[in-house]
Design an enzyme around this catalytic site. Structure first.
Site, mmCIF file in Angstrom:
data_model
loop_
_atom_site.group_PDB
_atom_site.id
_atom_site.type_symbol
_atom_site.label_atom_id
_atom_site.label_comp_id
_atom_site.label_asym_id
_atom_site.label_seq_id
_atom_site.Cartn_x
_atom_site.Cartn_y
_atom_site.Cartn_z
ATOM 1 N N GLU A 101 55.691 -68.088 -86.151
ATOM 2 C CA GLU A 101 54.624 -68.198 -87.242
ATOM 3 C C GLU A 101 55.342 -68.608 -88.280
ATOM 4 O O GLU A 101 54.706 -69.248 -89.349
ATOM 5 C CB GLU A 101 54.255 -66.933 -87.342
ATOM 6 C CG GLU A 101 54.910 -65.608 -87.811
ATOM 7 C CD GLU A 101 54.191 -64.380 -88.061
ATOM 8 O OE1 GLU A 101 53.354 -64.131 -87.251
ATOM 9 O OE2 GLU A 101 54.241 -63.687 -89.111
ATOM 10 N N ARG B 149 45.992 -57.149 -80.072
ATOM 11 C CA ARG B 149 47.390 -56.947 -80.339
ATOM 12 C C ARG B 149 47.094 -55.587 -81.230
ATOM 13 O O ARG B 149 46.563 -55.196 -82.101
ATOM 14 C CB ARG B 149 47.747 -57.822 -81.622
ATOM 15 C CG ARG B 149 49.026 -57.617 -82.321
ATOM 16 C CD ARG B 149 49.576 -58.517 -83.337
ATOM 17 N NE ARG B 149 49.075 -57.769 -84.699
ATOM 18 C CZ ARG B 149 49.739 -58.168 -85.882
ATOM 19 N NH1 ARG B 149 50.493 -59.228 -85.755
ATOM 20 N NH2 ARG B 149 49.671 -57.523 -86.889
ATOM 21 N N GLU C 249 56.094 -60.248 -79.757
ATOM 22 C CA GLU C 249 56.195 -61.128 -80.681
ATOM 23 C C GLU C 249 57.385 -61.084 -81.646
ATOM 24 O O GLU C 249 57.441 -59.962 -82.048
ATOM 25 C CB GLU C 249 54.927 -61.259 -81.593
ATOM 26 C CG GLU C 249 54.898 -62.363 -82.819
ATOM 27 C CD GLU C 249 53.554 -62.206 -83.640
ATOM 28 O OE1 GLU C 249 52.576 -61.715 -83.071
ATOM 29 O OE2 GLU C 249 53.680 -62.842 -84.861
ATOM 30 N N ARG D 130 54.513 -70.171 -81.707
ATOM 31 C CA ARG D 130 53.295 -69.567 -82.617
ATOM 32 C C ARG D 130 53.143 -70.252 -83.699
ATOM 33 O O ARG D 130 52.556 -70.228 -84.598
ATOM 34 C CB ARG D 130 53.767 -68.225 -83.247
ATOM 35 C CG ARG D 130 54.242 -67.160 -82.245
ATOM 36 C CD ARG D 130 52.898 -66.220 -82.153
ATOM 37 N NE ARG D 130 52.548 -65.601 -83.339
ATOM 38 C CZ ARG D 130 51.363 -65.364 -83.810
ATOM 39 N NH1 ARG D 130 50.393 -66.012 -83.167
ATOM 40 N NH2 ARG D 130 51.271 -64.830 -84.815
ATOM 41 N N TRP E 9 61.640 -58.864 -92.997
ATOM 42 C CA TRP E 9 60.178 -58.569 -93.169
ATOM 43 C C TRP E 9 59.459 -59.546 -92.068
ATOM 44 O O TRP E 9 59.865 -60.482 -91.854
ATOM 45 C CB TRP E 9 59.256 -58.772 -94.424
ATOM 46 C CG TRP E 9 57.961 -58.667 -94.632
ATOM 47 C CD1 TRP E 9 57.075 -59.741 -94.371
ATOM 48 C CD2 TRP E 9 57.257 -57.509 -94.249
ATOM 49 N NE1 TRP E 9 55.853 -59.251 -94.094
ATOM 50 C CE2 TRP E 9 55.854 -57.884 -94.036
ATOM 51 C CE3 TRP E 9 57.643 -56.139 -94.406
ATOM 52 C CZ2 TRP E 9 54.920 -56.845 -94.317
ATOM 53 C CZ3 TRP E 9 56.481 -55.429 -94.290
ATOM 54 C CH2 TRP E 9 55.167 -55.495 -94.138
ATOM 55 N N ASP F 106 53.456 -57.038 -82.133
ATOM 56 C CA ASP F 106 54.241 -57.949 -82.848
ATOM 57 C C ASP F 106 55.502 -56.879 -83.561
ATOM 58 O O ASP F 106 55.146 -55.976 -84.206
ATOM 59 C CB ASP F 106 53.526 -58.326 -84.178
ATOM 60 C CG ASP F 106 54.184 -59.407 -85.085
ATOM 61 O OD1 ASP F 106 55.229 -59.782 -85.154
ATOM 62 O OD2 ASP F 106 53.274 -60.075 -86.010
ATOM 63 N N HIS G 27 57.615 -57.929 -85.635
ATOM 64 C CA HIS G 27 58.009 -58.450 -86.938
ATOM 65 C C HIS G 27 59.358 -58.655 -87.503
ATOM 66 O O HIS G 27 59.710 -58.448 -88.523
ATOM 67 C CB HIS G 27 57.117 -57.867 -88.081
ATOM 68 C CG HIS G 27 56.411 -58.659 -89.147
ATOM 69 N ND1 HIS G 27 56.848 -59.122 -90.215
ATOM 70 C CD2 HIS G 27 55.141 -59.436 -88.507
ATOM 71 C CE1 HIS G 27 56.153 -59.807 -90.759
ATOM 72 N NE2 HIS G 27 55.151 -60.069 -89.837
ATOM 73 N N TYR H 142 54.691 -52.209 -90.939
ATOM 74 C CA TYR H 142 53.847 -53.556 -90.981
ATOM 75 C C TYR H 142 52.679 -53.518 -89.946
ATOM 76 O O TYR H 142 52.588 -53.057 -88.836
ATOM 77 C CB TYR H 142 54.996 -54.682 -90.368
ATOM 78 C CG TYR H 142 54.198 -55.649 -89.757
ATOM 79 C CD1 TYR H 142 53.730 -56.755 -90.642
ATOM 80 C CD2 TYR H 142 53.752 -55.756 -88.214
ATOM 81 C CE1 TYR H 142 52.839 -57.733 -90.278
ATOM 82 C CE2 TYR H 142 53.170 -57.028 -88.199
ATOM 83 C CZ TYR H 142 52.580 -57.734 -88.998
ATOM 84 O OH TYR H 142 51.885 -58.842 -88.601
ATOM 85 N N GLU I 214 45.441 -66.579 -82.397
ATOM 86 C CA GLU I 214 45.326 -65.370 -83.071
ATOM 87 C C GLU I 214 43.870 -65.408 -83.837
ATOM 88 O O GLU I 214 43.630 -66.600 -84.507
ATOM 89 C CB GLU I 214 46.489 -65.032 -83.977
ATOM 90 C CG GLU I 214 46.447 -63.653 -84.820
ATOM 91 C CD GLU I 214 47.605 -63.397 -85.582
ATOM 92 O OE1 GLU I 214 48.419 -64.387 -85.664
ATOM 93 O OE2 GLU I 214 47.785 -62.443 -86.159
HETATM 94 C C1 CS2 Z 1 51.582 -61.668 -88.854
HETATM 95 C C2 CS2 Z 1 51.123 -62.042 -90.188
HETATM 96 O O1 CS2 Z 1 49.629 -62.284 -87.819
HETATM 97 C C3 CS2 Z 1 50.934 -61.967 -87.818
HETATM 98 O O2 CS2 Z 1 51.405 -62.006 -86.508
HETATM 99 O O3 CS2 Z 1 52.895 -61.681 -88.603
HETATM 100 O O4 CS2 Z 1 50.489 -60.946 -90.710
HETATM 101 C C4 CS2 Z 1 51.998 -62.555 -91.138
HETATM 102 O O5 CS2 Z 1 52.947 -61.101 -91.626
HETATM 103 C C5 CS2 Z 1 51.583 -62.962 -92.345
HETATM 104 O O6 CS2 Z 1 50.824 -64.117 -91.809
HETATM 105 C C6 CS2 Z 1 52.746 -63.455 -93.372
HETATM 106 O O7 CS2 Z 1 52.131 -64.275 -94.451
HETATM 107 MG MG MG Z 2 53.278 -62.270 -86.333
#
Ligand code: CS2
Ligand code: MG
Length: 403
Positions: free
Chosen positions: A262, A147, A236, A283, A403, A210, A212, A159, A339
């Site tokens: 996620e 990634r 993602e 995810r 976020w 990602d 986000h 991020y 992941e």
């Molecule tokens: C992220 C994470 O792993 C990922 O793809 O988006 O870092 C996520 O921000 C954190 O697990 C949030 O707790």
């Molecule tokens: Mg993520």
């Protein structure tokens, strides 16, 4: 086998974790992860004050009945706090059942569907050149899937990109810090990043990214289209998924594979996404989606629609979740990828485990149960420390963003 006692262990070896330990009259113990990044103590209280009293005296073998009891019985269904608490109980009970059977958890689930579990590593850089170096470093470390995230020119903090030489950690202070965001700057930058990364790394490495939840559906569609030439494994969290229908627009414009979920905690969060084939990878993982019992339900439903799994595996999911997810990954027929963000040395010491990483793949090991334990005496040396994810504001006017 009756449950005689259960307790919650909150510790912070490198970062905060919440672990549930269940004891039985046969002397066997099982453990489950209940960590909810930034809201750890809410789950700890949910378990200690409301769940544990209902567990004492129950038959530890009745995993499904206990799941239904906690889900339907509470009346208040779903939500990350509830589902992480249920997940912890469910994981501990699967651990117990597999230990009682004397077999690794994946055998109990139906046996291995593959020899090993493909994982993706993280490459995070300040700028494009730094990210390219990090991708090549991860390739050298053996990862087949990487990634890539990069700082964006004109944005202070972004991020997934660590500050200075520290590792990226998804909770960076005792109160939320503030990041700034510009979709325009990011959308100009991301295709250039992947052009360079693909040139440098060649065609045999899978690339992931990602976003986000930062984009609107039409912006996400544009990014998906712009990234097509670089053949990503997935894009993602291109847009927030509370409104599952939003993904239709992205789909109509782009063949870049999409991953999301996620933050999902039940099958209802992805029902429309899956049955309308609006995504390619889901995810959800063990701790936030109700444990093995519920994650298996999501995966089976996804399989009907050719959607594959891609379990979340950031450092805020404890080694207990990681180990359990690897058993799930080894078994699940519609596996996609897992992941992998290695934990800190202190974390690994508190949670001795049988899983291992080799040449870009992982394996959960052959120990009975899920193969992860907790050293409670060592854990006690690392008390809870309040820590939160940052918040994000639009650079030009300070609007609070996703976020
Ligand atoms: C992220 C994470 O792993 C990922 O793809 O988006 O870092 C996520 O921000 C954190 O697990 C949030 O707790
Ligand atoms: Mg993520």
């Amino acid at each position: 086998m009756k449950i005689t006692a259960a307790r919650v262990i909150v510790c912070s070896p490198g970062r905060n974790f919440v672990t549930l330990k269940i004891e039985t009259d046969e002397g066997l113990t099982g453990i489950g992860d209940a960590t909810l990044n930034g809201r750890e103590l809410a789950v700890a209280s949910y378990l200690t004050d409301h769940v544990i009293p209902c567990l004492i005296g129950r038959d530890a073998a009745r995993i499904e009945d206990t799941w239904q009891y906690l889900y339907r019985g509470a009346y208040w269904r779903r939500g990350p706090v509830t589902m992480s608490a249920i997940a912890a109980v469910d994981t501990a009970l699967w651990d117990l059942k597999a230990k009682a059977a004397g077999m690794p958890l994946y055998q109990l689930l139906g046996g291995a569907s593959r020899e090993r579990v493909m994982v993706y590593g993280h490459a995070n850089g300040r700028d494009i050149e730094h990210t390219v170096d990090e991708v090549l470093r991860q390739k050298e470390a053996g990862y087949r899937a990487i990634r890539a995230q990069s700082g964006v020119p004109g944005l202070d903090k972004v991020y997934g990109v660590a500050q200075g030489n520290a590792r990226y950690e998804p909770a960076d202070g005792p109160l939320p810090s503030e990041h700034d965001w510009s979709t325009e700057k990011y959308l100009r930058h991301a295709p250039l990043l992947f052009q360079r990364v693909r040139e440098a790394v060649g065609d045999d490495i899978q690339l992931l990214h990602d976003a986000h939840h930062r984009l609107t559906p039409i912006e996400a569609a544009r990014l998906g289209k712009d990234l097509e030439p670089h053949r990503l494994f997935w894009l993602e969290d291109a847009t927030p998924a509370e409104n599952q229908e939003a993904f239709r627009l992205i789909r109509q414009h782009s063949t870049t594979p999409l991953a999301v979920g996620e933050v999902f905690n039940t099958i209802w969060d992805c029902k429309d996404l899956i049955q309308n084939q609006l995504i390619d990878y889901v995810r959800a993982t063990v701790v936030h989606a109700g444990g093995i019992t519920h994650l298996r339900r999501i995966a089976d439903f996804a399989a009907l629609h050719q959607v594959r799994t891609g379990c979340h595996g950031a450092t805020d999911l404890s080694p207990v979740c990681m180990g359990t997810a690897l058993h799930f990954d080894l078994w699940v027929p519609n596996f996609g990828i897992q992941e992998h963000m290695p934990h800190a040395v202190e974390t690994d010491a508190v949670f001795p485990h049988s899983y291992r990483f080799e040449h870009g793949f992982m394996h959960p090991g052959e120990q009975p149960g899920h193969g992860v334990d907790i050293d409670e005496a060592l854990a006690a040396k690392y008390p809870y420390q309040r820590a939160y994810l940052p918040v994000n504001r639009l650079q030009h006017d300070g609007t609070l963003w996703h976020w």
